[in-house]
Design a protein around this motif. Structure first.
Motif, PDB file in Angstrom:
ATOM      1  N   PRO A  58       0.811  -1.225   0.000  1.00  0.00           N
ATOM      2  CA  PRO A  58       0.000   0.000   0.000  1.00  0.00           C
ATOM      3  C   PRO A  58       0.842   1.272   0.000  1.00  0.00           C
ATOM      4  CG  PRO A  58      -0.917  -1.614   1.520  1.00  0.00           C
ATOM      5  CD  PRO A  58       0.382  -2.179   1.044  1.00  0.00           C
ATOM      6  N   TRP A  59       1.959   1.270   0.791  1.00  0.00           N
ATOM      7  CA  TRP A  59       2.777   2.479   0.849  1.00  0.00           C
ATOM      8  C   TRP A  59       3.423   2.787  -0.494  1.00  0.00           C
ATOM      9  CZ3 TRP A  59       7.814   1.518  -0.351  1.00  0.00           C
ATOM     10  CH2 TRP A  59       8.329   0.234  -0.127  1.00  0.00           C
ATOM     11  N   GLN A  60       3.642   1.713  -1.341  1.00  0.00           N
ATOM     12  CA  GLN A  60       4.189   1.974  -2.671  1.00  0.00           C
ATOM     13  C   GLN A  60       3.168   2.715  -3.541  1.00  0.00           C
ATOM     14  OE1 GLN A  60       5.378  -2.180  -3.543  1.00  0.00           O
ATOM     15  NE2 GLN A  60       7.449  -1.364  -3.881  1.00  0.00           N
ATOM     16  N   ILE A  61       1.890   2.365  -3.386  1.00  0.00           N
ATOM     17  CA  ILE A  61       0.828   3.059  -4.129  1.00  0.00           C
ATOM     18  C   ILE A  61       0.747   4.528  -3.682  1.00  0.00           C
ATOM     19  CG2 ILE A  61      -1.673   3.150  -4.488  1.00  0.00           C
ATOM     20  CD1 ILE A  61      -1.672   0.102  -4.263  1.00  0.00           C
ATOM     21  N   VAL A  62       0.841   4.735  -2.362  1.00  0.00           N
ATOM     22  CA  VAL A  62       0.813   6.103  -1.839  1.00  0.00           C
ATOM     23  C   VAL A  62       1.980   6.918  -2.392  1.00  0.00           C
ATOM     24  CG1 VAL A  62       1.009   7.498   0.256  1.00  0.00           C
ATOM     25  CG2 VAL A  62      -0.405   5.436   0.267  1.00  0.00           C
ATOM     26  N   ARG A  63       3.182   6.293  -2.353  1.00  0.00           N
ATOM     27  CA  ARG A  63       4.367   7.022  -2.826  1.00  0.00           C
ATOM     28  C   ARG A  63       4.272   7.341  -4.314  1.00  0.00           C
ATOM     29  NH1 ARG A  63       9.803   4.325  -1.076  1.00  0.00           N
ATOM     30  NH2 ARG A  63       9.345   2.901  -2.802  1.00  0.00           N
ATOM     31  N   LEU A  64       3.738   6.387  -5.106  1.00  0.00           N
ATOM     32  CA  LEU A  64       3.586   6.620  -6.534  1.00  0.00           C
ATOM     33  C   LEU A  64       2.628   7.791  -6.801  1.00  0.00           C
ATOM     34  CD1 LEU A  64       4.047   5.779  -9.480  1.00  0.00           C
ATOM     35  CD2 LEU A  64       2.202   4.116  -9.216  1.00  0.00           C
ATOM     36  N   ALA A  65       1.531   7.816  -6.054  1.00  0.00           N
ATOM     37  CA  ALA A  65       0.569   8.899  -6.220  1.00  0.00           C
ATOM     38  C   ALA A  65       1.180  10.243  -5.805  1.00  0.00           C
ATOM     39  CB  ALA A  65      -0.680   8.606  -5.390  1.00  0.00           C
ATOM     40  N   LEU A  66       1.924  10.225  -4.693  1.00  0.00           N
ATOM     41  CA  LEU A  66       2.556  11.467  -4.231  1.00  0.00           C
ATOM     42  C   LEU A  66       3.565  11.985  -5.252  1.00  0.00           C
ATOM     43  CD1 LEU A  66       3.170  10.749  -0.423  1.00  0.00           C
ATOM     44  CD2 LEU A  66       1.343  12.087  -1.458  1.00  0.00           C
ATOM     45  N   TYR A  67       4.318  11.080  -5.863  1.00  0.00           N
ATOM     46  CA  TYR A  67       5.297  11.484  -6.861  1.00  0.00           C
ATOM     47  C   TYR A  67       4.638  12.218  -8.017  1.00  0.00           C
ATOM     48  CZ  TYR A  67       9.608   9.351  -5.160  1.00  0.00           C
ATOM     49  OH  TYR A  67      10.742   9.064  -4.457  1.00  0.00           O
ATOM     50  N   GLU A  68       3.488  11.701  -8.447  1.00  0.00           N
ATOM     51  CA  GLU A  68       2.811  12.352  -9.572  1.00  0.00           C
ATOM     52  C   GLU A  68       2.377  13.766  -9.204  1.00  0.00           C
ATOM     53  OE1 GLU A  68      -0.956  11.616 -12.613  1.00  0.00           O
ATOM     54  OE2 GLU A  68      -0.324  10.027 -11.252  1.00  0.00           O
ATOM     55  N   GLY A  69       1.837  13.941  -7.991  1.00  0.00           N
ATOM     56  CA  GLY A  69       1.447  15.277  -7.550  1.00  0.00           C
ATOM     57  C   GLY A  69       2.641  16.204  -7.420  1.00  0.00           C
ATOM     58  N   ILE A  70       3.757  15.675  -6.881  1.00  0.00           N
ATOM     59  CA  ILE A  70       4.966  16.491  -6.715  1.00  0.00           C
ATOM     60  C   ILE A  70       5.512  16.932  -8.059  1.00  0.00           C
ATOM     61  CG2 ILE A  70       7.391  16.395  -5.986  1.00  0.00           C
ATOM     62  CD1 ILE A  70       6.458  14.612  -3.643  1.00  0.00           C
ATOM     63  N   LEU A  86       2.894  21.320  -1.848  1.00  0.00           N
ATOM     64  CA  LEU A  86       1.562  21.441  -2.461  1.00  0.00           C
ATOM     65  C   LEU A  86       1.171  20.142  -3.149  1.00  0.00           C
ATOM     66  CD1 LEU A  86       1.678  25.009  -4.074  1.00  0.00           C
ATOM     67  CD2 LEU A  86       0.415  24.304  -2.049  1.00  0.00           C
ATOM     68  N   GLY A  87       2.146  19.543  -3.850  1.00  0.00           N
ATOM     69  CA  GLY A  87       1.867  18.268  -4.516  1.00  0.00           C
ATOM     70  C   GLY A  87       1.495  17.189  -3.526  1.00  0.00           C
ATOM     71  N   ILE A  88       2.181  17.160  -2.388  1.00  0.00           N
ATOM     72  CA  ILE A  88       1.887  16.150  -1.365  1.00  0.00           C
ATOM     73  C   ILE A  88       0.514  16.390  -0.750  1.00  0.00           C
ATOM     74  CG2 ILE A  88       2.587  15.305   0.901  1.00  0.00           C
ATOM     75  CD1 ILE A  88       5.502  15.859   0.047  1.00  0.00           C
ATOM     76  N   LEU A  89       0.233  17.645  -0.393  1.00  0.00           N
ATOM     77  CA  LEU A  89      -1.059  17.968   0.217  1.00  0.00           C
ATOM     78  C   LEU A  89      -2.224  17.659  -0.709  1.00  0.00           C
ATOM     79  CD1 LEU A  89      -0.236  21.379   1.954  1.00  0.00           C
ATOM     80  CD2 LEU A  89      -0.744  19.200   3.081  1.00  0.00           C
ATOM     81  N   SER A  90      -2.037  17.925  -2.002  1.00  0.00           N
ATOM     82  CA  SER A  90      -3.129  17.708  -2.951  1.00  0.00           C
ATOM     83  C   SER A  90      -3.396  16.238  -3.212  1.00  0.00           C
ATOM     84  CB  SER A  90      -2.806  18.417  -4.270  1.00  0.00           C
ATOM     85  OG  SER A  90      -1.670  17.826  -4.875  1.00  0.00           O
ATOM     86  N   THR A  91      -2.390  15.391  -3.016  1.00  0.00           N
ATOM     87  CA  THR A  91      -2.504  13.981  -3.402  1.00  0.00           C
ATOM     88  C   THR A  91      -2.721  13.069  -2.214  1.00  0.00           C
ATOM     89  OG1 THR A  91      -0.913  14.514  -5.145  1.00  0.00           O
ATOM     90  CG2 THR A  91      -1.410  12.198  -4.824  1.00  0.00           C
ATOM     91  N   LEU A  92      -2.237  13.452  -1.046  1.00  0.00           N
ATOM     92  CA  LEU A  92      -2.237  12.559   0.106  1.00  0.00           C
ATOM     93  C   LEU A  92      -3.620  12.020   0.480  1.00  0.00           C
ATOM     94  CD1 LEU A  92      -0.322  11.264   2.101  1.00  0.00           C
ATOM     95  CD2 LEU A  92      -0.637  13.225   3.625  1.00  0.00           C
ATOM     96  N   PRO A  93      -4.682  12.870   0.565  1.00  0.00           N
ATOM     97  CA  PRO A  93      -5.996  12.309   0.951  1.00  0.00           C
ATOM     98  C   PRO A  93      -6.470  11.212  -0.005  1.00  0.00           C
ATOM     99  CG  PRO A  93      -6.019  14.710   1.070  1.00  0.00           C
ATOM    100  CD  PRO A  93      -4.756  14.333   0.392  1.00  0.00           C
ATOM    101  N   SER A  94      -6.399  11.458  -1.310  1.00  0.00           N
ATOM    102  CA  SER A  94      -6.856  10.461  -2.281  1.00  0.00           C
ATOM    103  C   SER A  94      -5.955   9.234  -2.273  1.00  0.00           C
ATOM    104  CB  SER A  94      -6.869  11.073  -3.687  1.00  0.00           C
ATOM    105  OG  SER A  94      -7.755  12.159  -3.737  1.00  0.00           O
ATOM    106  N   ALA A  95      -4.646   9.451  -2.107  1.00  0.00           N
ATOM    107  CA  ALA A  95      -3.707   8.317  -2.112  1.00  0.00           C
ATOM    108  C   ALA A  95      -3.943   7.408  -0.915  1.00  0.00           C
ATOM    109  CB  ALA A  95      -2.273   8.842  -2.105  1.00  0.00           C
TER     110      ALA A  95
END
Length: 857
Positions: A774-786, A833-842
């Protein structure tokens, strides 16, 4: 049309979260627009009173001030008869500066006013104690009253040539301000009769009708009176109408924020179209026309616009009442009550809805051109790739504009051309956003690859795959960075320039000045020792100068373009000068200045230093011996002539920048020549700001000593404090606008990333199926936002630096300093900003059963 509207409403409800983000994003822009309209109306109302108190409630002053020419009674009637003139009142300066009698020249300036309401509006009629003068009465300056030991009802004898001296009674004392130090106010009718100026006026104050055309009145004055001078009161009008420059800044920032909101509209509706590919394709296959799809998107935008306008208007109005104290604290204007400009709010309300609908035409057109077969097979309709030639051409134009920017800046700037260069660069950057974003994302992916190879590669590809969606968010971030960085660069440049100007005008913060209204004012020099013994005080005393004139001046060496006045002594042309004692070495240590030639240190008796301007105008050089004689107006007149040897030439003396005809000698010379030990001024700074209040209070108490009754203390730092208050106003407005644009970008990015992650559920399900954590999915999503947020910020930084260079070149700012600290802060905030925008959905995605969710979809 009704069916189209119903479908739009159903589609809107189907994606409540996305629609809510869109409404919030647009409402933030509307909210700022409403707040700015209400606050500006409120500040204008509150500012009206202070401006009128400062400048007076009248519109024009016109006359022949400084000239012997006067306005007659018929002239006054003519002016009063102008169609747009409501009221007039005459002003009389009985003794003009031309050929002023010597007896009057030694006195403050005589001014006559009529005792009426309009005359009381003049800033000079600022009476602190007492009443307006009547016959044989006068209002005197506070400085003069203190120096002469006068008070209300005191009597003084004043000269009124060609008549005799007259005893007049003091009826009032003016406020203690520098600009009121050198005027006497008399009753107009009495002083006119006393000086044989009945029915005459030097100038006339005018109050115009509310609907008057000021320019028309000015033209009438010029037409009827040749050579008349007109004070248009531009400073008052500028401050009254624009709150010292706040209004255009607030309006400009509000429009910029609303533009950012509209980019969110485009992004949101584009996401809506892409997420409803099958539904839209089905409508087309069932016979739906392209126009119906177009209007469906427009209806959706209209609904979003109405909800956002309602939310923004209500929220903005409520916030204005709660923000009134903050506005008073940070912006510096006293707010008595909130003023609601109904017309402006209605225009803003419907205007924001209209702009939202107009912004929706871009995704609406793409929807109407949708291919039903391609859409049904889930092949997202993308625009054709940009032509390589177009990309290369635009890239070359960008490089050319950047090169021209730095070239023009190095050559000194070129006003409107520089602005054109900067705006063109930013517009092309916005047009080329997909291409530039693709390049930046690729580079960022490459840089992240050594740390997290798989996640960075997939995140980069996902960002590139959803470029149409990402580019709008990147543009909003670019806009936020441009507003913040360019605004900061311009404010810093203005601050730097203004600091230099004010520092030149007021090189030290405080000055103790003689209150005498004479050519050679002065007070006891014993105060200097007490100031020198006060810890934390850095003082420069200026010895009282004596008035002198030259003897045997070499007229051939005088510059033919010199606009000064000669005087005739024994049939020869001479000039009026002054000689004063000043420790130039001490001045140099505190406020450095340029030594053009010779020296300023260790001045011996009868050695002097002059300014460069003095040397160029009169022709004195280092080594010259100048013969001088005390002038008849000097208190040491009749003393024998003396000589001074010029040993140095300086650019200018910072504390006395206007003294171009003064010889600066050591403090002992005047004492030896004339036994003169008086001080004209003492400039000083308080070095320890934490002790400022205590030290200033102790100096004020010292000046209450009877031997210093002929002195007055001025806090010249007030001008700098006023400027810093204006600077703080603009920083608060700029920061608020950047914050709201950033919030809008964050809302749009959250919306976009939520949609992106929803589209990628199959990919994430596959990762989970092959053992992904699961943490890999979160990190992948965060990377895209960043990646998206950093890319947008980098675009903004590039655009800001080029635009900032050009705007500052247009403002003739040569020494541009790039704010590296601000750039670093932006680069640090953008990934957050990228992290904040993506973290809830991720986080939601990582906890959900992706495989089951995919099958349910």
């Amino acid at each position: 049309m009704k069916l189209t509207a119903q479908l739009a409403w159903r589609f809107l409800k189907a994606r409540r979260a996305r629609s809510l983000f869109a409404v919030i994003g647009i409402s933030l822009g509307v909210m700022l627009l409403i707040i700015s309209q209400i606050m500006m109306a409120t500040l204008e109302q509150s500012n009206e009173k202070s401006v009128l108190e400062k400048y007076g409630n009248f519109d024009l002053i016109s006359g022949y001030n400084g000239s012997t020419k006067k306005l007659s009674a018929n002239d006054l009637q003519t002016i009063k008869g102008f169609p747009d003139v409501n009221q007039i009142t005459p002003m009389l300066f009985p003794y003009a500066s031309e050929n002023m009698p010597a007896a009057v020249a030694a006195q403050p300036v005589y001014i006559g006013f009529k005792h009426n309401q309009l005359a009381m509006e003049h800033p000079l009629v600022s009476i602190d104690k007492g009443e307006f003068p009547q016959s044989k009465e006068v209002v005197i300056p506070a400085r003069y009253a203190k120096s002469k030991g006068l008070d209300i009802h005191s009597e003084i004898s004043l000269p009124f040539p060609p008549g005799k001296d007259v005893n007049v009674r003091v009826s009032g004392i003016l406020n203690e301000r520098e600009q009121l130090n050198n005027i006497f106010i008399f009753d107009y009718d009495w002083i006119a009769a006393q000086t044989h100026n009945q029915n005459k006026a030097t100038a006339v104050m005018m109050k115009l009708d509310q609907s008057a055309d000021k320019q028309k009145v000015i033209e009438d004055l010029k037409e009827h009176f040749e050579g008349i001078s007109i004070d248009k009161r531009k400073a008052m009008m500028t401050e009254k109408e624009q709150l010292g420059g706040l209004k255009p800044i607030v309006n400009g920032l509000s429009i910029t924020v609303l533009l950012g909101s509209l980019l969110i509209v485009v992004s949101t509706l584009q996401m809506s179209v892409q997420e409803r590919q099958k539904e839209l394709a089905t409508l087309r296959l069932l016979g739906g026309k392209p126009a119906q799809l177009f209007y469906m998107v427009i209806w959706e935008a209209l609904l979003i616009g109405i909800m956002a306008a309602l939310l923004g208007t209500v929220t903005g109005t409520v916030l204005c009442y709660s923000l009134s104290n903050i506005a008073e604290q940070f912006i510096g204007y006293s707010i008595q009550s909130i003023s609601i400009p109904a017309i402006s709010i209605i225009i803003s309300f419907f205007g924001s809805i209209l702009l939202t609908v107009l912004a929706a035409t871009i995704p609406a057109l793409s929807t109407s051109r949708l291919s039903p077969i391609a859409a049904y097979s889930q092949k997202i309709s993308e625009s054709k790739a940009d032509s390589k030639r177009t990309i290369i051409a635009l890239t070359m134009i960008l490089l050319l504009l950047a090169i021209m920017t730095f070239s023009v800046h190095k050559s000194g700037g070129s006003g409107s051309f520089s602005i054109l260069l900067g705006v063109s660069f930013v517009l092309i950057m916005f047009v080329m956003t997909p291409v530039i974003l693709r390049i930046i994302v690729t580079v960022l992916t490459f840089l992240l690859r050594p740390f997290y190879q798989m996640e960075s590669m997939i995140a980069g590809r996902n960002a590139l795959k959803r470029m149409r969606r990402s580019q709008q968010i990147a543009r909003v971030l670019t806009l936020a960075v441009i507003v913040g960085l360019v605004g900061f660069m311009i404010l810093q440049a203005v601050v730097s320039q203004t600091e230099k100007t004010i520092s030149k005008q007021y090189p030290l913060d405080y000055v103790i000045q003689a209150t005498e209204a004479s050519y050679e004012p002065g007070f006891s020099s014993s105060i200097i020792k007490q100031l020198d013994n006060t810890n934390g005080v850095e003082a420069i005393p200026v010895q009282t100068s004596i008035l002198t004139h030259t003897i045997n001046l070499d007229i051939k060496r005088v510059d033919s373009n010199w606009n000064g006045q000669f005087m005739t002594i024994n049939g020869k042309k001479e000039i009026l000068t002054s000689v004063g004692g000043l420790n130039l070495e001490k001045v140099q240590n505190i406020i450095p200045f340029d030594i053009v030639k010779g020296r300023i240190d260790h001045l011996r008796d009868y050695e002097a230093v002059i300014t460069k301007q003095f040397s160029e105008d009169i022709g004195f050089r280092v080594g010259d011996v100048v013969t001088l004689e005390p002038d008849d107006l000097s208190e040491v007149s009749g003393k024998k002539p003396f000589t001074l040897r010029v040993v140095g030439v300086v650019d200018e003396v910072p504390i006395l920048p206007d003294e171009d005809l003064r010889f600066f000698t050591n403090e002992n010379t005047l004492n030896e020549l004339f036994h003169l030990q008086k001080t004209e001024q003492i400039f000083f700074n308080i070095k320890d700001q934490s002790e400022k209040g205590h030290i200033k209070a102790s100096i004020e108490k010292l000046l209450e000593n009877p031997q210093y009754q002929d002195t007055i203390l001025y806090d010249r730092k007030e001008e700098m404090d006023k400027f810093y208050q204006q600077y703080k106003q603009r920083i608060v407005l700029l920061g608020s606008s950047v914050f709201i644009i950033t919030l809008i970008a964050l809302v749009g990015l959250m919306n976009s990333m939520a949609s992106n992650l929803r589209e990628s559920k199959k990919e994430f399900a596959m990762m989970r199926a092959i053992g992904g954590k699961p943490w890999q999915i979160v990190r992948l999503a965060l990377y895209e936002g960043i990646v998206i947020s950093v890319a947008g910020s980098i675009m903004g930084l590039i655009s800001s630096i080029v635009l900032g260079y050009n705007l500052l070149s247009a403002l003739d700012v040569n020494n541009l300093e790039i704010p590296y600290m601000v750039i670093l802060i932006i680069l640090l905030i953008s990934p957050l900003l990228g992290i904040l925008s993506t973290l809830p959905s991720a986080l939601w995605l990582s906890k959900s059963n992706l495989i089951r969710a995919v099958f349910e979809d």
